[in-house]
Design a protein around this motif. Structure first.
Motif, PDB file in Angstrom:
ATOM      1  N   HIS A   1       0.853  -1.177   0.179  1.00 20.69           N
ATOM      2  CA  HIS A   1       0.043  -0.015   0.104  1.00 20.69           C
ATOM      3  C   HIS A   1       0.828   1.255  -0.039  1.00 20.69           C
ATOM      4  O   HIS A   1       0.215   2.347  -0.371  1.00 20.69           O
ATOM      5  CB  HIS A   1      -0.747  -0.004   1.316  1.00 20.69           C
ATOM      6  CG  HIS A   1      -2.052  -0.851   0.941  1.00 20.69           C
ATOM      7  ND1 HIS A   1      -3.096  -0.399   0.657  1.00 20.69           N
ATOM      8  CD2 HIS A   1      -2.292  -2.116   1.263  1.00 20.69           C
ATOM      9  CE1 HIS A   1      -4.128  -1.454   0.586  1.00 20.69           C
ATOM     10  NE2 HIS A   1      -3.425  -2.542   1.060  1.00 20.69           N
ATOM     11  N   LEU A   2       2.118   1.123   0.267  1.00 22.73           N
ATOM     12  CA  LEU A   2       2.928   2.174   0.426  1.00 22.73           C
ATOM     13  C   LEU A   2       2.917   2.965  -0.969  1.00 22.73           C
ATOM     14  O   LEU A   2       3.040   4.130  -1.050  1.00 22.73           O
ATOM     15  CB  LEU A   2       4.412   1.858   0.874  1.00 22.73           C
ATOM     16  CG  LEU A   2       5.261   2.867   1.572  1.00 22.73           C
ATOM     17  CD1 LEU A   2       4.743   3.237   3.017  1.00 22.73           C
ATOM     18  CD2 LEU A   2       6.637   2.055   1.564  1.00 22.73           C
TER      19      LEU A   2
ATOM     20  N   ASP B   1      -2.972   4.263   2.435  1.00 26.65           N
ATOM     21  CA  ASP B   1      -3.428   5.005   1.137  1.00 26.65           C
ATOM     22  C   ASP B   1      -3.906   6.498   1.408  1.00 26.65           C
ATOM     23  O   ASP B   1      -4.800   6.987   0.606  1.00 26.65           O
ATOM     24  CB  ASP B   1      -4.670   4.211   0.500  1.00 26.65           C
ATOM     25  CG  ASP B   1      -4.248   2.717  -0.083  1.00 26.65           C
ATOM     26  OD1 ASP B   1      -2.851   2.742  -0.220  1.00 26.65           O
ATOM     27  OD2 ASP B   1      -4.906   1.943  -0.355  1.00 26.65           O
ATOM     28  N   ARG B   2      -3.512   6.925   2.576  1.00 23.07           N
ATOM     29  CA  ARG B   2      -3.691   8.545   2.671  1.00 23.07           C
ATOM     30  C   ARG B   2      -2.435   9.188   2.447  1.00 23.07           C
ATOM     31  O   ARG B   2      -1.524   8.805   1.930  1.00 23.07           O
ATOM     32  CB  ARG B   2      -4.184   8.691   4.076  1.00 23.07           C
ATOM     33  CG  ARG B   2      -5.463   8.000   4.531  1.00 23.07           C
ATOM     34  CD  ARG B   2      -5.845   8.466   5.924  1.00 23.07           C
ATOM     35  NE  ARG B   2      -5.111   7.507   6.863  1.00 23.07           N
ATOM     36  CZ  ARG B   2      -4.172   8.254   7.847  1.00 23.07           C
ATOM     37  NH1 ARG B   2      -4.390   9.649   7.735  1.00 23.07           N
ATOM     38  NH2 ARG B   2      -3.324   7.885   8.566  1.00 23.07           N
TER      39      ARG B   2
ATOM     40  N   GLN C   1       0.858   2.622  -3.505  1.00 29.78           N
ATOM     41  CA  GLN C   1      -0.424   2.634  -4.145  1.00 29.78           C
ATOM     42  C   GLN C   1      -0.922   4.065  -4.382  1.00 29.78           C
ATOM     43  O   GLN C   1      -0.690   4.646  -3.475  1.00 29.78           O
ATOM     44  CB  GLN C   1      -1.409   1.746  -3.610  1.00 29.78           C
ATOM     45  CG  GLN C   1      -1.671   0.356  -3.979  1.00 29.78           C
ATOM     46  CD  GLN C   1      -2.562  -0.622  -3.143  1.00 29.78           C
ATOM     47  OE1 GLN C   1      -3.672  -0.179  -2.699  1.00 29.78           O
ATOM     48  NE2 GLN C   1      -2.261  -1.808  -3.336  1.00 29.78           N
ATOM     49  N   LYS C   2      -1.667   4.113  -5.182  1.00 33.28           N
ATOM     50  CA  LYS C   2      -2.633   5.388  -5.192  1.00 33.28           C
ATOM     51  C   LYS C   2      -3.322   5.875  -4.258  1.00 33.28           C
ATOM     52  O   LYS C   2      -3.926   5.127  -3.678  1.00 33.28           O
ATOM     53  CB  LYS C   2      -3.644   5.344  -6.346  1.00 33.28           C
ATOM     54  CG  LYS C   2      -3.688   6.717  -7.169  1.00 33.28           C
ATOM     55  CD  LYS C   2      -4.827   6.403  -8.366  1.00 33.28           C
ATOM     56  CE  LYS C   2      -5.450   7.983  -8.863  1.00 33.28           C
ATOM     57  NZ  LYS C   2      -6.119   8.498  -7.843  1.00 33.28           N
ATOM     58  N   LYS C   3      -3.100   7.018  -3.864  1.00 33.39           N
ATOM     59  CA  LYS C   3      -3.563   7.417  -2.512  1.00 33.39           C
ATOM     60  C   LYS C   3      -4.985   8.018  -2.818  1.00 33.39           C
ATOM     61  O   LYS C   3      -5.360   8.391  -3.780  1.00 33.39           O
ATOM     62  CB  LYS C   3      -2.945   8.612  -1.961  1.00 33.39           C
ATOM     63  CG  LYS C   3      -1.545   8.381  -1.748  1.00 33.39           C
ATOM     64  CD  LYS C   3      -1.289   7.571  -0.737  1.00 33.39           C
ATOM     65  CE  LYS C   3       0.095   6.866  -0.613  1.00 33.39           C
ATOM     66  NZ  LYS C   3       0.510   5.561  -0.572  1.00 33.39           N
ATOM     67  N   VAL C   4      -6.001   7.679  -1.630  1.00 35.85           N
ATOM     68  CA  VAL C   4      -7.518   7.984  -1.892  1.00 35.85           C
ATOM     69  C   VAL C   4      -7.957   9.411  -1.433  1.00 35.85           C
ATOM     70  O   VAL C   4      -9.107   9.876  -1.759  1.00 35.85           O
ATOM     71  CB  VAL C   4      -8.384   6.775  -1.397  1.00 35.85           C
ATOM     72  CG1 VAL C   4      -8.073   5.434  -2.055  1.00 35.85           C
ATOM     73  CG2 VAL C   4      -8.122   6.763   0.239  1.00 35.85           C
TER      74      VAL C   4
ATOM     75  N   TYR D   1       0.416   6.645   4.368  1.00 35.16           N
ATOM     76  CA  TYR D   1       0.921   6.134   3.243  1.00 35.16           C
ATOM     77  C   TYR D   1       0.646   4.422   3.389  1.00 35.16           C
ATOM     78  O   TYR D   1       0.269   4.133   2.428  1.00 35.16           O
ATOM     79  CB  TYR D   1       2.479   5.960   3.001  1.00 35.16           C
ATOM     80  CG  TYR D   1       2.548   7.366   2.076  1.00 35.16           C
ATOM     81  CD1 TYR D   1       2.730   8.781   2.886  1.00 35.16           C
ATOM     82  CD2 TYR D   1       2.933   7.470   0.812  1.00 35.16           C
ATOM     83  CE1 TYR D   1       2.749   9.832   2.156  1.00 35.16           C
ATOM     84  CE2 TYR D   1       3.059   8.565  -0.030  1.00 35.16           C
ATOM     85  CZ  TYR D   1       2.844   9.886   0.705  1.00 35.16           C
ATOM     86  OH  TYR D   1       3.046  10.980   0.043  1.00 35.16           O
ATOM     87  N   LEU D   2       0.880   3.880   4.601  1.00 37.25           N
ATOM     88  CA  LEU D   2       0.659   2.478   4.555  1.00 37.25           C
ATOM     89  C   LEU D   2      -1.149   2.241   4.571  1.00 37.25           C
ATOM     90  O   LEU D   2      -1.468   1.316   4.138  1.00 37.25           O
ATOM     91  CB  LEU D   2       0.898   1.764   5.852  1.00 37.25           C
ATOM     92  CG  LEU D   2       2.363   1.727   5.736  1.00 37.25           C
ATOM     93  CD1 LEU D   2       2.804   1.217   7.255  1.00 37.25           C
ATOM     94  CD2 LEU D   2       2.773   0.716   4.949  1.00 37.25           C
TER      95      LEU D   2
END
Lengths: 216, 336
Positions: free
Chosen positions: A37-38, B35-36, A40-43, B32-33
């Motif tokens: 997730h590091l 997804d923010r 991945q695209k941020k939501v 970041y972990l």
């Protein structure tokens, strides 16, 4: 139900092997999952800077609007179905005799208390002439409670502001044929519903117009 | 003397700045972990966030609850900062030379170095217990009770796990332990189990997830620091993060070769520049470990209390003892 009931299916906990008991494989696979997730695209939506875009503006339940018919008259026939359906009792209608020959009544007063409204969309569901609809506008502001009580003019002005970006949610019928709207939001039997977007603009409203507009 | 004073000042200030930014990094890692994006409003990429937070905490009311033991209540956060900071005194954060004012440690050449660190860092439990007890709050008290049980239990595997290292390096002196690894093999190769035990116990010692039961938010609100506000609360935070830094440095020193970087930096290279390079190496290693701790925190769920105790007493202590026994036998056979 008794514990020996034949309908009960007893499930055994899976037996942990030595490797599982060490926790370590699970720990590392967990680290792998979070590690992925590091990158991945941020939501996150940086809301005040970038606008929130509703994935489907035609399904969003924001501020109400009162639709106009082809001649620019208010569509509502003051049947009180929306006010009856409203669980929050936020719709207040005063009916009067219609000045037009094609209907009997029209709303002299049509007030929605936007602070009281719970945005359930049942008024929209109830309306037999598709006069009251919810829009995708969410950023409404007011400096007083009175300002947030929207009268007929203001609700019509919401329609004027949103009619270009948001087509009618369901096809109008009974009073007029009307231009075909987009998006089959099933109402009633479905006979009148149209499927598929037809020139539906899924664009978001350009400006939070309610904040700029004067007092209702 | 003046140089030593300056050095102490520099180290303490550096520690405080590092802690402030570690909190920022932790928030970023967490974001970041998940997804923010994390803090990005204050300054470029939110880099001034710790300063804004510090300012906010300074201006907050330092509240003392009714019925609290005022002296102990005020004393507890001070103990948290004090014990964790003086623990750092013997930790070499760069190559050291006795008598050299430019050596990268406050108190060089302490022969009981590692014992000192353990002795001092286990005093940190006083901060937690006193803080929790003095608050006159059941959540604080429960947090403090859990903490004392946890710290006392994990002290044992923590201490046992390094005995193998001490046997191999023949010293308790941290600088000599690094010297024993320089130009040789890092002790993680000889003592992988000990490394695992040490790191995990250290996580429990510093109340980090998955062992953060003393401040389990869902059960205890804030745990032992529920009643604390403003800078007193920040001091507990400071203590926890300083502990993390110390523990990461210790793991680096004991198991990851300290400032040793094979094929690049040799133990024989001296001089100020080489020293600086070595300092950077050890800091990078320690920082990676801190990042790993944060990564772990945002990955693993919290242990249940009985699981925590079972892990310490039924798994870690026997394992550490077995590890010690095997190491002792092997060392004895090889040396005789």
């Amino acid at each position: 139900m008794k514990p020996d009931d034949p309908n009960i299916h007893w499930v055994q906990e899976p037996k942990l092997g030595l490797l599982d008991k060490l926790y370590l494989p699970a720990v590392f696979s967990g680290l792998g999952i979070t590690g992925k997730h590091l990158a991945q695209k941020k939501v996150t939506v940086q809301y005040p800077d970038e606008p929130h875009v509703s994935p489907d503006p035609l399904k969003y339940r924001g501020v109400h609007r009162l639709n106009r018919d082809a001649e620019g008259r208010v569509k509502c026939v003051a049947c009180f179905l929306c006010a009856t359906a409203c669980p929050a009792h936020c719709i207040d209608i005063v009916a009067a005799e219609s000045p037009w020959p094609d209907r009997e009544k029209y709303p002299e007063v049509f007030v929605i208390d936007e602070l009281r409204c719970i945005y359930c969309g049942m008024c929209e569901e109830a309306c037999p002439v598709d006069a009251v609809e919810l829009t995708s506008m969410y950023n409404m502001t007011g400096k007083s409670r009175e300002e947030m009580v929207f009268d007929k003019e203001k609700l019509l002005s919401v329609y004027d502001a949103t009619k270009d970006t948001e087509p009618m949610r369901s096809k109008g019928f009974r009073l007029e044929a009307g231009p075909a709207s987009a998006h089959g939001r099933e109402k009633g039997s479905g006979v009148f519903c149209q499927d598929g977007p037809e020139g539906a603009s899924h664009k978001r409203l350009p400006t939070p117009f309610l904040g700029q507009e004067g007092h209702g | 003397m003046i140089i030593l004073g300056l050095k102490i000042l520099l180290v303490v200030l550096a520690l405080q700045g590092t802690v402030a930014y570690l909190i920022y990094i932790e928030r970023k890692v967490c974001a970041y972990l998940q997804d923010r994006i994390g803090p990005n409003r204050v300054g470029w990429h939110g880099l001034l966030q710790p300063i804004a937070d510090g300012g906010k905490l300074l201006l907050k009311e330092p509240f003392v609850p009714e019925g609290a033991n005022k002296i102990l209540f005020i004393l507890a956060p001070a103990i948290a900062v004090f014990t964790t900071t003086i623990g750092f005194a013997v930790v070499p954060f760069g190559p050291t030379a006795p008598g050299d004012p430019s050596s990268f440690v406050i108190a060089p050449g302490i022969d009981v170095g590692i014992l000192y660190v353990f002795a001092v860092s286990s005093l940190a439990v006083y901060a937690v217990i006193l803080g929790g007890w003095a608050s006159n709050n059941k959540y604080s008290f429960l947090g403090a009770m859990r903490s004392s049980a946890q710290l006392v239990s994990y002290e044992i595997p923590l201490g046992l796990s390094i005995l193998g290292i001490v046997l191999i390096a023949r010293s308790l002196n941290l600088e000599q332990i690094i010297a024993a690894q320089a130009d040789g093999v890092w002790f993680i190769v000889y003592q992988p189990i000990a490394c695992l035990l040490f790191f995990t116990s250290a996580l429990a010692e510093s109340n980090r997830l998955p062992f953060d039961l003393p401040e389990a938010e869902q059960e205890l609100i804030g745990g032992y620091h529920t009643e604390y506000s403003g800078m007193r609360w920040a001091m507990f935070f400071f203590g926890e993060y300083t502990h993390m830094i110390t523990v990461s440095f210790l793991t680096t020193i004991l198991f990851l070769g300290g400032w040793d970087l094979p094929f690049v930096l040799s133990a024989s290279s001296t001089g100020f520049l080489a020293g600086l390079a070595k300092m950077i190496v050890i800091c990078v290693k320690a920082f990676s470990l801190i990042l790993f701790m944060m990564w772990l925190r945002w990955t693993l769920p919290r242990f249940r209390f009985d699981q925590l105790m079972n892990l310490a007493w039924k798994v870690f202590i026997p394992l550490a003892l077995a590890n010690l026994l095997v190491t002792a036998v092997v060392v004895h056979v090889l040396r005789s």
